[in-house]
Write an enzyme that holds these catalytic residues in place. Structure first.
Site, mmCIF file in Angstrom:
data_model
loop_
_atom_site.group_PDB
_atom_site.id
_atom_site.type_symbol
_atom_site.label_atom_id
_atom_site.label_comp_id
_atom_site.label_asym_id
_atom_site.label_seq_id
_atom_site.Cartn_x
_atom_site.Cartn_y
_atom_site.Cartn_z
ATOM 1 C CB ALA A 30 37.465 48.908 31.374
ATOM 2 C CG HIS A 76 36.987 44.295 33.611
ATOM 3 N ND1 HIS A 76 37.772 43.208 33.866
ATOM 4 C CD2 HIS A 76 37.837 45.302 33.250
ATOM 5 C CE1 HIS A 76 39.050 43.530 33.661
ATOM 6 N NE2 HIS A 76 39.105 44.794 33.287
ATOM 7 C CG HIS A 87 43.377 42.397 34.233
ATOM 8 N ND1 HIS A 87 43.181 42.725 32.919
ATOM 9 C CD2 HIS A 87 44.065 41.231 34.225
ATOM 10 C CE1 HIS A 87 43.738 41.799 32.144
ATOM 11 N NE2 HIS A 87 44.282 40.875 32.931
ATOM 12 C CE1 TYR A 106 41.123 48.843 36.984
ATOM 13 C CE2 TYR A 106 41.267 46.864 35.637
ATOM 14 C CZ TYR A 106 41.686 48.152 35.932
ATOM 15 O OH TYR A 106 42.679 48.748 35.185
#
Length: 378
Positions: A63, A173, A176, A178
């Protein structure tokens, strides 16, 4: 279960503008090997080069922060300065020299940034709302309309930089816990404006990011990652089916041929350090998303897979769909993972204690290739 030799796991697959030679991918793995300016260092060139050694492999980067404001954890990478772009260019060229395909995963961290490090660098500490992350002694500031629109543009700018560095595409992304996931989740997003509240409003930022990046670099170079069942970093969701069914339908309305969709199994939740896959995955399946996606483009699945369960996934559970399986920890410990799985060779064991050793080769480039692979290459 199919034998390795006859499994779809080793059949070619079209992905965006590229053709993969098999369906094993390197999952995105944060490993804190970047320098203090958030730029890749030379040992990372070796790491990615080695894992691209079997031609036609999909390599997904760790990432990578979309702006300086999101470089809020020590030694994670950015792709915002010329130094950073130049360093990624070297990595990507080596992956391509091995005949493999490279996607840059991009993220904004929001409240997942480290508060003390953010304060030290005079960066903003912000999120969808002022809901603190458990275990942190800081309260994020709700993002303004201007900051939200800047975030969208940051995804565009970093995507352009990744393509300029030679990447075959980018993976957005939205998983999770973020920033994009902080907006998606009602447990982190308590806004009352057009960016919060309803499923439609909570999905807005993610969808606007995707639209803007597609407009900038083309849908065939764009992928997006979701982790529907993950509670990591405080984003557990009570409306999983409603939320992700809506997001998928909105993505389909763009009439765009995305490179791929990336999904994390319930057993891949980073909140579970020791995986009891059967218990964690019980009753939790990604099938509803794959059904809705309906082979619009390939789907990458990840989360605690073994060679045996990867074969079962592509040949049985997901046989209706074009699925790849991404490996993380096993790929870290086995630079020739693809070859080992194809030839039924035993795997090196990974050492969790070395996962995040800053700018260190230990537990990074010191895992050996198999003798069989080296002999075959010679």
């Amino acid at each position: 279960m199919s034998s390795t030799s006859s499994s779809k796991l080793f059949q070619p697959l079209k992905l965006g503008d590229n053709t993969l030679q098999h369906r094993i991918a390197l999952a995105p793995l944060t490993r804190n090997r970047n320098d203090n300016d958030h730029a890749p260092i030379s040992l990372m060139e070796t790491y990615y080069d080695d894992r691209a050694s079997v031609p036609g492999t999909l390599i997904i980067s760790e990432a990578t922060a979309t702006s300086h404001d999101e470089e809020g954890q020590r030694n994670i990478p950015g792709i915002n300065t010329e130094k950073q772009v130049a360093a990624w260019t070297k990595i990507i060229s080596r992956v391509h020299a091995k005949g493999s395909v490279y996607f840059q995963q991009l993220f904004a961290l929001g409240r997942a940034n480290t508060p003390d490090y953010v304060k030290e660098r005079s960066l903003p500490y912000r999120s969808s709302s002022d809901i603190p992350l458990e275990g942190y002694n800081a309260i994020p500031t709700p993002m303004t309309e201007e900051e939200i629109h800047q975030t969208i543009q940051d995804f565009v700018s970093s995507s352009k930089n990744a393509i300029r560095a030679g990447a075959d595409g980018v993976e957005i992304h939205a998983a999770h816990g973020y920033l994009l996931d902080q907006f998606l989740s009602a447990s982190a997003n308590k806004r009352s404006d057009k960016w919060g509240g309803s499923v439609e409003n909570r999905s807005r930022l993610t969808l606007e990011v995707v639209k803007a990046v597609v407009a900038a670099i083309g849908a065939e170079k764009v992928a997006i990652r979701f982790s529907p069942f993950a509670g990591f970093q405080g984003v557990a969701k009570d409306d999983i089916h409603e939320l992700y069914s809506y997001v998928v339908e909105e993505l389909k309305k763009l009439n765009a041929k995305f490179a791929y969709l990336s999904l994390v199994e319930a057993k891949g939740d980073p909140a579970h350090i020791v995986l009891d896959a059967d218990q964690i995955n019980k009753g939790k399946t990604l099938d509803f998303i794959l059904d809705a996606w309906n082979n619009l483009s390939p789907v990458v699945v990840a989360g605690g897979y073994t060679p045996e369960s990867a074969i079962w996934a592509v040949d049985e559970h997901y046989k209706k769909w074009d699925v790849l399986v991404a490996f993380g920890r096993h790929y870290l410990a086995n630079p020739d993972l693809v070859y080992r799985i194809q030839h039924g060779l035993p795997l090196n064991k990974y050492n969790r204690a070395t996962f995040y050793l800053v700018m260190n080769n230990v537990g990074y480039n010191d895992y050996p290739f198999s003798q069989e692979f080296l002999a075959a290459k010679a």
